[in-house]
Design a protein around this motif. Sequence first.
Motif, short mmCIF file in Angstrom:
data_model
loop_
_atom_site.label_atom_id
_atom_site.label_comp_id
_atom_site.label_asym_id
_atom_site.label_seq_id
_atom_site.Cartn_x
_atom_site.Cartn_y
_atom_site.Cartn_z
N ARG A 48 31.02 42.86 56.24
CA ARG A 48 31.55 42.78 54.89
C ARG A 48 32.71 41.80 54.84
O ARG A 48 33.43 41.65 55.80
N LEU A 49 32.83 41.15 53.67
CA LEU A 49 33.99 40.29 53.48
C LEU A 49 34.95 41.04 52.56
O LEU A 49 34.58 41.40 51.45
N SER A 50 36.14 41.30 53.06
CA SER A 50 37.14 41.95 52.22
C SER A 50 37.87 40.86 51.47
O SER A 50 38.81 40.25 51.99
N ALA A 51 37.43 40.57 50.26
CA ALA A 51 38.01 39.46 49.51
C ALA A 51 39.38 39.83 48.96
O ALA A 51 40.32 39.06 49.03
N VAL A 52 39.48 41.03 48.39
CA VAL A 52 40.75 41.49 47.83
C VAL A 52 40.96 42.93 48.30
O VAL A 52 40.09 43.77 48.11
N SER A 53 42.08 43.19 48.97
CA SER A 53 42.34 44.54 49.48
C SER A 53 43.59 45.11 48.82
O SER A 53 44.70 44.69 49.12
N LYS A 54 43.39 46.02 47.92
CA LYS A 54 44.49 46.79 47.31
C LYS A 54 45.61 45.90 46.80
O LYS A 54 46.75 45.97 47.25
N VAL A 55 45.27 45.05 45.85
CA VAL A 55 46.28 44.16 45.28
C VAL A 55 46.75 44.73 43.95
O VAL A 55 45.94 45.19 43.15
N SER A 56 48.07 44.74 43.75
CA SER A 56 48.64 45.23 42.49
C SER A 56 49.65 44.23 41.96
O SER A 56 50.44 43.69 42.73
N PHE A 57 49.61 43.97 40.68
CA PHE A 57 50.63 43.14 40.05
C PHE A 57 50.56 43.32 38.53
O PHE A 57 49.58 43.86 38.01
N ASP A 58 51.62 42.89 37.83
CA ASP A 58 51.65 42.93 36.37
C ASP A 58 51.86 41.52 35.85
O ASP A 58 52.49 40.70 36.51
N VAL A 59 51.37 41.26 34.66
CA VAL A 59 51.69 40.02 33.97
C VAL A 59 52.22 40.40 32.60
O VAL A 59 51.58 41.17 31.88
N TYR A 60 53.40 39.89 32.26
CA TYR A 60 54.02 40.21 30.98
C TYR A 60 53.67 39.16 29.94
O TYR A 60 53.31 38.03 30.28
N PRO A 61 53.77 39.51 28.67
CA PRO A 61 53.50 38.52 27.62
C PRO A 61 54.41 37.30 27.79
O PRO A 61 55.60 37.45 28.02
N GLY A 62 53.84 36.13 27.66
CA GLY A 62 54.61 34.90 27.75
C GLY A 62 55.00 34.51 29.16
O GLY A 62 55.79 33.60 29.36
N GLU A 63 54.41 35.20 30.14
CA GLU A 63 54.79 34.93 31.53
C GLU A 63 53.70 34.14 32.26
O GLU A 63 52.53 34.29 31.96
N THR A 64 54.14 33.34 33.23
CA THR A 64 53.19 32.70 34.12
C THR A 64 53.34 33.32 35.50
O THR A 64 54.41 33.23 36.10
N LEU A 65 52.27 33.98 35.94
CA LEU A 65 52.29 34.51 37.31
C LEU A 65 51.39 33.61 38.14
O LEU A 65 50.22 33.40 37.79
N ALA A 66 51.93 33.05 39.22
CA ALA A 66 51.12 32.19 40.06
C ALA A 66 50.59 32.98 41.23
O ALA A 66 51.32 33.76 41.85
N LEU A 67 49.29 32.81 41.52
CA LEU A 67 48.71 33.36 42.74
C LEU A 67 48.49 32.19 43.68
O LEU A 67 47.73 31.29 43.36
N VAL A 68 49.22 32.19 44.80
CA VAL A 68 49.04 31.07 45.72
C VAL A 68 48.47 31.58 47.04
O VAL A 68 48.66 32.73 47.40
N GLY A 69 47.79 30.70 47.72
CA GLY A 69 47.20 31.08 48.99
C GLY A 69 46.19 30.02 49.39
O GLY A 69 45.85 29.14 48.62
N GLU A 70 45.72 30.13 50.63
CA GLU A 70 44.78 29.15 51.13
C GLU A 70 43.36 29.62 50.86
O GLU A 70 43.15 30.71 50.33
N SER A 71 42.37 28.82 51.26
CA SER A 71 41.00 29.23 50.98
C SER A 71 40.72 30.55 51.69
O SER A 71 41.17 30.78 52.80
N GLY A 72 39.99 31.43 51.02
CA GLY A 72 39.69 32.73 51.60
C GLY A 72 40.77 33.76 51.38
O GLY A 72 40.68 34.86 51.88
N SER A 73 41.79 33.42 50.60
CA SER A 73 42.86 34.39 50.39
C SER A 73 42.52 35.36 49.26
O SER A 73 43.25 36.31 49.03
N GLY A 74 41.42 35.10 48.53
CA GLY A 74 40.99 36.03 47.49
C GLY A 74 41.59 35.76 46.15
O GLY A 74 41.41 36.53 45.22
N LYS A 75 42.31 34.64 46.01
CA LYS A 75 42.99 34.40 44.73
C LYS A 75 42.00 34.18 43.59
O LYS A 75 42.21 34.69 42.49
N SER A 76 40.91 33.44 43.84
CA SER A 76 39.92 33.25 42.78
C SER A 76 39.18 34.53 42.46
O SER A 76 38.84 34.79 41.31
N THR A 77 38.92 35.33 43.49
CA THR A 77 38.20 36.59 43.27
C THR A 77 38.97 37.50 42.34
O THR A 77 38.40 38.16 41.48
#
Lengths: 603, 283
Positions: free
Chosen positions: A324-353
Amino acid sequence: MTTQTPLLSVEDLTVAFGENRVVENLSFTVEAGQTVAVVGESGSGKSMTSLSIMRLTDNLGAHFKSGKIMFEGRDLAQATQKEMRSIRGNEIAMIFQEPMTSLNPVFTVGDQISEAILLHENVSRAVAEDKVRQLLEMVRLPDAANLMKRYPHQLSGGMRQRAMIAMALACRPKLLIADEPTTALDVTIQAQILTIMRDLQRELGMGMIFITHDMGVVAEMADHVVVMWKGRKVEEGPVREIFANPQHPYTRTLLSAVPRLGSMKGERLPKRRPLTVLEDGQPKVVGEERVQDTVRTDEPLLSVEDMLVRFDIRKNFFGKVTHRLSAVSKVSFDVYPGETLALVGESGSGKSTIGRTIQQLQRAQSGVIRVRGKSFADMSSAELFKMRQEVQYIFQDPFASLDPRKTVGFSIAEPIHTHGLIGDRKQVTKRVHELLERVGLPSAVASRYPHEFSGGQRQRICIARALASNPKLIIADEALSALDVSIQAQIINLFMDLQADLGLSYLFISHDLAVVEQMSHRVAVLYLGQIMEMGSRQQIFEQTSHPYTKRLLSAVPIADPAFDRAEIRIEGEIPNPVRRVGDEPAILGHDEISPGHFVARGA
Amino acid sequence: MATTTARRSRFYNLEFIIGASLTAIICFGVLFSEVLFPGGATKVDLAARLTAPFTNWTHPFGTDPLGRDVLARVLAGGKVSLLVGVVSVIGAVLLGVVLGLVAGYYRGFWDMLLMRFADIQLALPFILLAMTFVAIVGPSLTNTIILLIVSEWVKYARLVRGQVLTLREREFVLSARAIGVTNWRIIFQHLLPNLLGPVIVLMTLNVANNILLESSLTFLGLGIDPSTPSWGGMLADGRTYLQTAWWVSVFPGLAILLTVLGLNLLGDWLRDSLDPSGRSSRP
């Protein structure tokens, strides 16, 4: 050094397809042991220059209108293809951007490298194989003897590019042409490859032509820079001169558009910056500088809790999942109105998933996604459908994400029709025109097709399409990485203007840390599907706490040749996220080291 | 780049002019054959049997062994041949494209079932299928067309399914899904226009194939009434006279050739004019 004749000298070269000149009156020289960077944006003729030196342009149907390419007393522009065959690979070697497509998938790595040696040198197979082993060790590939028997698809991107370099160096060329060799690679891998190339060049004393659009890479690698624009050389000089004191207006606008890591030091909020654009051949500063104070922290717009996404990769004979590929493991975050939250990471970090799961293009195994407090699981199908109106997705490649057979107007109107936002046909057309003007395009282009636009214009169209349904959140998945820097700077400002005017939130998925630093309020650093560090922009970039974030930041090339580079050796590959069932990765806990600044524990 | 576009557009117009005029001439001749040669296709004139072409201007293309005028018969025979060729191809396209689209887009159980069915169909010899079919329903024009649809739709289904499998992973389909566009609209608004090119090319080639299949069916007594003239039937009839009277089979053969050429050119033109980017996507 300067008294002797240069290794390669290109004199007054003009390359044309029919009447269309792609390179005009270009002259430059490369000395042995020197690295010349040829810099320019897409369509500047930089790749044509390298292909011309190799005389690979002949196959494309180009011809030389004028000029000489002098290499060791011979004019390559006049050489026959037969003569060129003995030069290519042997005296001048080339590395391409995409290492997967430049390697033949049905031959082992060892076979492909030894082929070059057997072709140009009169040696036995055993001797050739011995040489291959030495070469692979030279590019610091571990376990060379074993690696020779492997096929290209079994190697990671960075290993493939190293194998390509080994192949290029097989016959000890006097000149190496590298055409965007690290563009397709992650920053940490890029840093490794650049170090290897620099060391090898010093060792072998060869001349190098480095073709790139990345000013950071130029600053790290080049001795001498040739800036190209629309097929012409606009400026040339030693690297420090070019960066410190650019003369040509184009060079100045190009350099001002490059986002620099660390340039926002001391700023609490992201900042919209004025742009330098070329107007009538003169650089001109347009637009205002504005602090992006748009966040409203009452109630989170989007809240993700313990998201878990796994893909079944391999099954055994009986159909039971074994890997199995664990693309995203127990990730939690909030995004507020008018906010930009950046997800950064290298390939395979699960950011697109993560982005795709929020957009309902993928299902999560577990976890809760809430929009304005209401969980996806509790929503009716009509409410879930409405989520596709409120949350929009912008893809990396604007050309691929527009249907080639539909007009741009149709594509922009599609979300309006799909969600029945405006009934009247005339009103829809009016809205499409408004949207086009909002993103800086004339409304008349609505009847054109995607192929008639440039890359930057297409991304504007994709943004207009995303805006068509009045979304609250836009997920921008590497939306800037396929664009030239000057265009990129414009699109960043467009994103920030839209945020200020419409109160949009962005989930900004990117690997480019300099861009992230400029435009995001908060940043989450992902590694193998888990958040390593999350906090405000300032916390991540100025009080960096997790070793992985530090490593990532140190790998980013700095667009300043005077920058004192600490020689940090970045080693190691990005680990494979595919694991055997039952051997799931450990889920890391987080510590809040200061308010809002979370750092993963252990490992 | 500019030169290739210019070159293409010159051919592009020529393709349309030649293709359209060939098709128009043949259709005109076939539709008005009764007016041009009243009763000529069936009138027997044993005195003038096996007249060579271009010798007697009452029979410009000569006569067959029963003294019937070859030109009149070619024009009259076109009715059956074109009807069978064009209708069966259209039927097969409708069936194959729709099933291929649905199977490729939804994947899963129905896709598997449909494709295994297609495999079985491809494994069955055509003649065996034809004999069984005709034994059950009897020979007729309609049944011939149905038989051809049943045996040819598989090609389209497989072609379309393959195209859909690559297209559905493309980002523009994904982005349509992300907006919330319904599956039905994705299939017919986004997928269908993008895979028409290869389907059109296969269609134009398939017309000729079906005209010839009809003749083999008729030859075996499984097709239409053998006394009705058709191109395929005339080819088969003229086979025995090939050494002494070549014109009996060559003219219907030429008619097939020109029809197919005309349709091919038109098909190429259509495919290119449907592609807004102007790059032809040859399969």
